[in-house]
Design an enzyme around this catalytic site. Structure first.
Site, short mmCIF file in Angstrom:
data_model
loop_
_atom_site.label_atom_id
_atom_site.label_comp_id
_atom_site.label_asym_id
_atom_site.label_seq_id
_atom_site.Cartn_x
_atom_site.Cartn_y
_atom_site.Cartn_z
N LYS A 187 -3.34 17.26 -3.35
CA LYS A 187 -2.15 17.60 -4.14
C LYS A 187 -1.62 16.35 -4.82
O LYS A 187 -0.98 15.50 -4.20
CB LYS A 187 -1.04 18.21 -3.29
CG LYS A 187 0.01 18.86 -4.20
CD LYS A 187 1.39 18.91 -3.63
CE LYS A 187 2.21 17.67 -3.89
NZ LYS A 187 2.53 17.40 -5.30
N GLY A 198 3.89 8.27 0.16
CA GLY A 198 5.11 8.57 -0.57
C GLY A 198 6.33 8.11 0.19
O GLY A 198 6.25 7.13 0.96
N SER A 199 7.42 8.81 0.01
CA SER A 199 8.68 8.33 0.59
C SER A 199 8.77 8.63 2.08
O SER A 199 8.13 9.56 2.59
CB SER A 199 9.85 9.00 -0.13
OG SER A 199 9.82 10.38 0.10
N THR A 200 9.59 7.88 2.77
CA THR A 200 9.79 8.09 4.20
C THR A 200 10.43 9.46 4.46
O THR A 200 10.08 10.14 5.41
CB THR A 200 10.63 6.93 4.78
OG1 THR A 200 9.89 5.72 4.54
CG2 THR A 200 10.86 7.07 6.26
N GLY A 228 7.70 11.96 4.20
CA GLY A 228 6.78 11.74 5.33
C GLY A 228 7.30 12.38 6.61
O GLY A 228 6.55 12.98 7.38
N GLU A 236 1.65 6.87 4.78
CA GLU A 236 1.85 5.53 4.21
C GLU A 236 3.14 5.65 3.41
O GLU A 236 3.18 6.33 2.40
CB GLU A 236 0.64 5.17 3.35
CG GLU A 236 0.51 3.69 3.15
CD GLU A 236 1.16 3.26 1.87
OE1 GLU A 236 2.34 2.84 1.95
OE2 GLU A 236 0.52 3.34 0.83
N CYS A 281 4.87 0.38 -3.05
CA CYS A 281 5.36 0.52 -1.67
C CYS A 281 5.52 -0.84 -1.01
O CYS A 281 6.37 -0.99 -0.14
CB CYS A 281 4.44 1.43 -0.87
SG CYS A 281 2.71 1.05 -1.08
N GLU A 291 15.07 1.27 -0.29
CA GLU A 291 13.95 1.08 -1.21
C GLU A 291 14.40 1.54 -2.60
O GLU A 291 14.76 2.70 -2.79
CB GLU A 291 12.75 1.92 -0.74
CG GLU A 291 11.55 1.76 -1.63
CD GLU A 291 10.32 2.48 -1.09
OE1 GLU A 291 10.42 3.66 -0.75
OE2 GLU A 291 9.26 1.83 -1.03
#
Ligand code: NAP
Ligand code: MG
Length: 504
Positions: free
Chosen positions: A193, A246-248, A251, A269, A303, A400
Site C-alpha cells: 500500500k 511512517g509516523s509513530t 505505527g 520504522e 525520518c 517531529e
C-alpha cells in the site's frame, strides 16, 4: 476507471504513461466495489496530475487472496532461491534501465529534484534489490547436534507468508525497494500500500514486476487511503506480517490492529527527533556540511532528520554562523530545475504543519536566525529555517516537524550533551562530530539510537541494519538483519534411533 493515463513532464515535454488501476495478479484492475479515486498533486505547482483508483477493504481482500494463492503455488517454498535471485536481479536491471523516467515521475508526484530521485533514491533502490538478490539463495538454517547416535535437529528459515507493506511518501521508490527486496528474497508475497499522496511510482514499478517475469500475485499494489487499505491490511486475518514506515501515531494503530486480529508479526520504522552533537574539537566546516545534509536533505522530510543540534558553548556562535552560511547555499526550488538541491514539501498538509511549528517556535521565544517566512506564489516551498537558543520543553524541540527546521541549543560538558541528546521519546538516528577518538567512542556508546553517525550523518548502506530504538520503531531493515523480519524459524527434530518405552 483502470485505464493508464499519459502525463507530460512539464520541464521536458516528455510523455510518461502511468497505470491508474489496482495492481492485482499482474493486472491493473478497477475496484471491485468502489468508485473512489485518489487525486495526485504536483507539490511544486499545486496542480492535479491525475487520479488513480482508491482500493477498498474488499480490494484488499482480493489482493491478499491473490498473494496467498501465489504463496502456496508459484512462490514461497515452491521456487528455488536461485530463481528468486534471478527475478529480483532482473527487476533491478529494469529499474536501472528506466531510472530517468521513474525519477521524473517521482519528481512530479513527490517534488524532490530529478537528479536526487535518480542518483540517490533509485540508485540505492537498484543496489538494494541486487543486495537481497544475493541473499535469496543463501538463506540458511542450522544443523544442530542432539544425540550423535539417534537424533538430529535442524532449522529452516521459512518465508513468513503474505506480507502487507505500508509505505510513506517521503521516499516512495526507495521505501518500496527496502520492503520488496528482502520480502521477495525470503520467498514472501506482498500486498503493497503506497501512500495516498505518492502512489504513481509504485504503480509504474508494478509494470516492471510483470516485465521481470514474477508470477501473478507475488507482488500486488493497492493504492488506498491509510484509514481504509492500510487499516484493512493491518487487521487482516490472512496477512502474516505487516511492515510499515511512517509516523509513530500510525505505527501504534497498526500494532494495535495486528494484536487485535491475528497477532501478525509487525515491523515498524517510525519517526524521530534525532540529535547532532558538535564538540569543540570537531572540524567545524565539515561538521556544518553534515549538519546541513542532516536536516536539509529531502527538505527535512526524513525520518532520521538531524533536527536538534547541540553545540559546545566554546564554539556556539561561530558554528551557528557557519551553519547559516551553509544553509543559504542550498537552493530549494522546482525539482525539474537542475540547480535545485531540494524540492517543495510533499503536500499542503505538511506545509501547513511545518509552518504551524515555525509559528510555535517564534511564540515560544526561540530566536529565528534564518528562514521562517512563507514565499509568495504557488508550490509548497519551505526555506531552510534555523532556531537558536531553544529550550528542551519547546514543541519545536520535542515534536517531529518533518521539514527543514533546525533547533539549536548549547551545552558545556560531554555529559550534558548526551543528556540533552537522549531527552526524547524517539531513538532513530544520532550524530556526533569530534576529533577526540575516545570521546567519539564514549558518546557513540551512550547515545540511545538505532543508528549513530560519527563525523558524518544520514548515510545508509544496504548491508548495514537500520531501525529504531524507543518509540522510533521495532525491527530492522537492510542488511542480513532484515531477513529475520521475513522468515519464520522452524525447528525439525528427527529421531533415527531412539525407541520410546511405554508406559512412562
Ligand atoms: P502516516 O499516516 O504514518 O502515513 C504512512 C503510511 O501509513 C501511508 O501509506 C498511510 O496511508 C498509511 N496509514 C495511515 N493511516 C493508517 C492506518 N490507520 N492504518 C494503516 N496504515 C495507515 O504519515 P502521514 O500522515 O502521511 O504524515 C504524518 C507525519 O508522519 C509526518 O509529518 C512525519 O512526521 C511522519 N512521517 C514519518 C515518515 C518516516 O519515514 N518515518 C514518513 C512519513 C511521515 P495514507 O498516505 O493513505 O494516509
Ligand atoms: Mg495519511
Amino acid at each position: 476507471m483502470a485505464k493508464p493515463v499519459t502525463l507530460t513532464i512539464p520541464a521536458t515535454g516528455k510523455q510518461i504513461t502511468v497505470p491508474t488501476g489496482l495492481f492485482i495478479n499482474n493486472e491493473f484492475v478497477p475496484s471491485v466495489d468502489s468508485t473512489e479515486t485518489i487525486q495526485c498533486i504536483n507539490p511544486a505547482t499545486e496542480e492535479v496530475i491525475c487520479s488513480v483508483v482508491a482500493g477498498s477493504e474488499r480490494d484488499i481482500d482480493v489482493a491478499v487472496a491473490a498473494a496467498r494463492k501465489a504463496f502456496k503455488t508459484t512462490w514461497g517454498k515452491n521456487v528455488t532461491g536461485f530463481e528468486r535471485s534471478r527475478l529480483i536481479n532482473k527487476l533491478a536491471d529494469l529499474i536501472e534501465r528506466d531510472a530517468q523516467e521513474l525519477a521524473e515521475l517521482e519528481t512530479l508526484n513527490n517534488g524532490k529534484p530529478v537528479k536526487i530521485a535518480r542518483d540517490f533514491d533509485i540508485g540505492d533502490s537498484v543496489q538494494c534489490l541486487r543486495y537481497y538478490a544475493g541473499w535469496a539463495d543463501k538463506i540458511l538454517g542450522q544443523a544442530i547436534e542432539v544425540d550423535n547416535k539417534t537424533k538430529l535437529a535442524f532449522t529452516r528459515h521459512d518465508p513468513i507468508g503474505v506480507c502487507g507493506q505500508i509505505i510513506p511518501w517521503n521516499y516512495p521508490i526507495n521505501m518500496w525497494s527496502w520492503k520488496v527486496a528482502p520480502a521477495l528474497a525470503c520467498g514472501c508475497t506482498i500486498v503493497m500500500k503506497p501512500s495516498e499522496i505518492t502512489p504513481l511510482t509504485a504503480l509504474k514499478l508494478s509494470e516492471l514486476i510483470v516485465e521481470a517475469g514474477f508470477p501473478p500475485g507475488v507482488v500486488n499494489t493497492v493504492p488506498s487511503l491509510g484509514s481504509v487499505g492500510g487499516a484493512a491490511l493491518s487487521s487482516h486475518k490472512d496477512v502474516d506480517k505487516v511492515a510499515f514506515t511512517g509516523s509513530t501515531v500510525t505505527g501504534r494503530k497498526i500494532m494495535e490492529a495486528a494484536a487485535k486480529s491475528n497477532l501478525k508479526k509487525v515491523s515498524l520504522e517510525l519517526g524521530g527527533k534525532s540529535p547532532q552533537i558538535v564538540f569543540e574539537s570537531a572540524d567545524l566546516d565539515q561538521a556544518a556540511n553534515w549538519v546541513a545534509l542532516g536536516i536539509l536533505y529531502n527538505t527535512g522530510q526524513d525520518c532520521t532528520a538531524g533536527s536538534r543540534l547541540f553545540v559546545q558553548d566554546t564554539i556556539y556562535e561561530r558554528f551557528i554562523e557557519i551553519v547559516v552560511q551553509k544553509f543559504k547555499q542550498l537552493k530549494i526550488g522546482n525539482g525539474f530545475d537542475e540547480s535545485s538541491g531540494g524540492g517543495p514539501v510533499v503536500s499542503k498538509m505538511q506545509y501547513d504543519k511545518i509552518f504551524s511549528y515555525i509559528e510555535s517556535g517564534k511564540q515560544a521565544g526561540a530566536r529565528c536566525v534564518l528562514g521562517g517566512e512563507k514565499r509568495p506564489g504557488k508550490g509548497y516551498f519551505v526555506d531552510p529555517t534555523v532556531f537558536v537558543d531553544v529550550k528542551p520543553d519547546m514543541k519545536i524541540v520535542r515534536d517531529e516537524i518533518f521539514g527543514p527546521v533546525l533547533a539549536v541549543a548549547r551545552f558545556a560538558t560531554e555529559e550534558e550533551a548526551v543528556e540533552l541528546a537522549n531527552d526524547t521519546s524517539y531513538g532513530l538516528g544520532a550524530g556526533l562530530h569530534s576529533n577526540d577518538a575516545s570521546q567519539c567512542m564514549r558518546v557513540s556508546q551512550a547515545l540511545e539510537a538505532g543508528t549513530v553517525w560519527v563525523n558524518q550523518y544520514n548515510l545508509l548502506n544496504n548491508n548495514v541494519p537500520f531501525g529504531g530504538k524507543k518509540q522510533s520503531g521495532i525491527g530492522r531493515e537492510l542488511g542480513s538483519y532484515a531477513l529475520e523480519e521475513y522468515t519464520s524459524v522452524k525447528a525439525i527434530h528427527w529421531n533415527y534411533g531412539e525407541k520410546l518405552d511405554w508406559p512412562l
